[in-house]
Motif scaffolding. Structure first.
Motif, PDB file in Angstrom:
ATOM      1  N   ASP A 258     -10.221   3.200  -3.833  1.00  0.00           N
ATOM      2  CA  ASP A 258      -9.190   2.736  -4.648  1.00  0.00           C
ATOM      3  C   ASP A 258      -8.304   1.915  -4.419  1.00  0.00           C
ATOM      4  O   ASP A 258      -7.848   0.960  -5.085  1.00  0.00           O
ATOM      5  N   GLU A 259      -7.621   2.269  -3.389  1.00  0.00           N
ATOM      6  CA  GLU A 259      -6.641   1.245  -2.809  1.00  0.00           C
ATOM      7  C   GLU A 259      -7.207  -0.092  -2.494  1.00  0.00           C
ATOM      8  O   GLU A 259      -6.532  -1.161  -2.783  1.00  0.00           O
TER       9      GLU A 259
ATOM     10  N   GLN B 118      -9.575  -1.803  -4.160  1.00  0.00           N
ATOM     11  CA  GLN B 118      -9.725  -2.382  -5.190  1.00  0.00           C
ATOM     12  C   GLN B 118      -8.395  -2.878  -6.016  1.00  0.00           C
ATOM     13  O   GLN B 118      -8.195  -3.884  -6.501  1.00  0.00           O
ATOM     14  N   ASP B 119      -7.426  -2.036  -5.516  1.00  0.00           N
ATOM     15  CA  ASP B 119      -5.980  -2.474  -6.133  1.00  0.00           C
ATOM     16  C   ASP B 119      -5.283  -3.264  -5.332  1.00  0.00           C
ATOM     17  O   ASP B 119      -4.651  -4.310  -6.297  1.00  0.00           O
ATOM     18  N   VAL B 120      -5.599  -3.533  -3.987  1.00  0.00           N
ATOM     19  CA  VAL B 120      -4.607  -4.458  -3.325  1.00  0.00           C
ATOM     20  C   VAL B 120      -5.188  -5.676  -2.727  1.00  0.00           C
ATOM     21  O   VAL B 120      -4.711  -6.510  -2.541  1.00  0.00           O
TER      22      VAL B 120
ATOM     23  N   THR C 113       1.048  -1.109   0.174  1.00  0.00           N
ATOM     24  CA  THR C 113       0.139   0.130  -0.115  1.00  0.00           C
ATOM     25  C   THR C 113       0.812   1.146   0.073  1.00  0.00           C
ATOM     26  O   THR C 113       2.003   1.254   0.220  1.00  0.00           O
TER      27      THR C 113
END
Length: 255
Positions: free
Chosen positions: A184-185, A187-189, A24
């Motif tokens: 958003d994080e 969804q990314d990680v 992150t």
């Protein structure tokens, strides 16, 4: 109290097969901050609410430095006395014999040992330290012969606790506050965290975050463990909202 850094398998809050560390923005910053603090033989404060991943992040990053650095982590679970802090340092440093009985003799022993070579002290749950103990840490660090870097790690009250001590607060080299993962994080990680999340739809990831995880990594770890159990017991091959609702019920989360 722990001597040096704990083994990597203990980083996970729950025993979850195939769980992987994820990178992150906060973790990327942690990689820089302790490294810079150690290089400067300085003091830093990394703090956040419970479950945001601060201790895991700091420990995993420092573990990469440990072969070349002498790093000791002490974890406080209740308000210690200054005498208790001395004894925990004595044990963590692996000093031989019995701890001295008198404060002056004890302090001389610790300062002499801390002057032998560079060391890093990681003081976890530092919000439990009172004014006397924080002043004692500063006393050891301020000695012109000790070669100390200090990383304070603690909950939301940690930074406020340090700020109450102007002599110590003015010496904090870097301060970092962990915050919740942004949508958003998440969804990314999260798809990278565990294989059962890899094929989850963005909608299901957001559903789980909004109803149970709330950007908190410890919540996400517990939720993933319960979801993993649900798939094993039902024979299902993928996560859907029915599975998630069952996992929510175990966390006491709304559905």
């Amino acid at each position: 109290m722990t001597r040096h850094l704990p083994p990597a398998p203990t980083d996970q809050y729950v025993a979850l097969p195939d769980a992987r560390p994820v990178t992150t923005r906060a973790l990327l910053t942690v990689r820089e901050n302790p490294t810079d603090t150690i290089a400067a033989r300085a003091m830093t404060c990394i703090h956040a609410g419970a479950g945001f991943g601060k201790t895991v992040a700091v420990t995993s990053c420092l573990r990469e430095l440990e072969p070349d650095q002498d790093i000791h982590r002490i974890t406080f679970h209740a308000r210690p006395t200054t005498r208790a802090v001395r004894h925990e340092l004595f044990t963590s440093l692996g000093l031989p014999g019995q701890p001295p009985c008198y404060a002056g003799e004890f302090d001389h022993l610790l300062k002499t040992e801390l002057a032998t070579h560079p060391r890093t002290l990681v003081l976890d749950e530092a919000q439990w330290l009172s004014s006397d103990q924080l002043e004692y840490v500063r006393y050891l660090w301020d000695d012109p012969y000790t070669q100390l870097a200090i990383v304070f790690v603690g909950g939301e009250g940690c930074h406020q606790t340090l700020r109450k001590e102007p002599m110590l607060s003015s010496r904090i080299f870097i301060r970092q506050r962990f915050t919740r993962l942004t949508p958003d994080e998440v969804q990314d990680v999260i798809p990278l965290y565990h294989p059962i999340r890899a094929e989850a739809t963005p909608g299901d990831i957001a559903f789980a975050d909004n109803h149970a995880a709330h950007g908190n990594f410890r919540n996400r770890a517990r939720l993933t463990a319960h979801t993993h159990t649900a798939l094993e017991r039902t024979g299902r091959t993928h996560v859907d909202q029915e599975v998630l609702r069952w996992a929510f019920s175990r966390l006491g989360s709304g559905n």
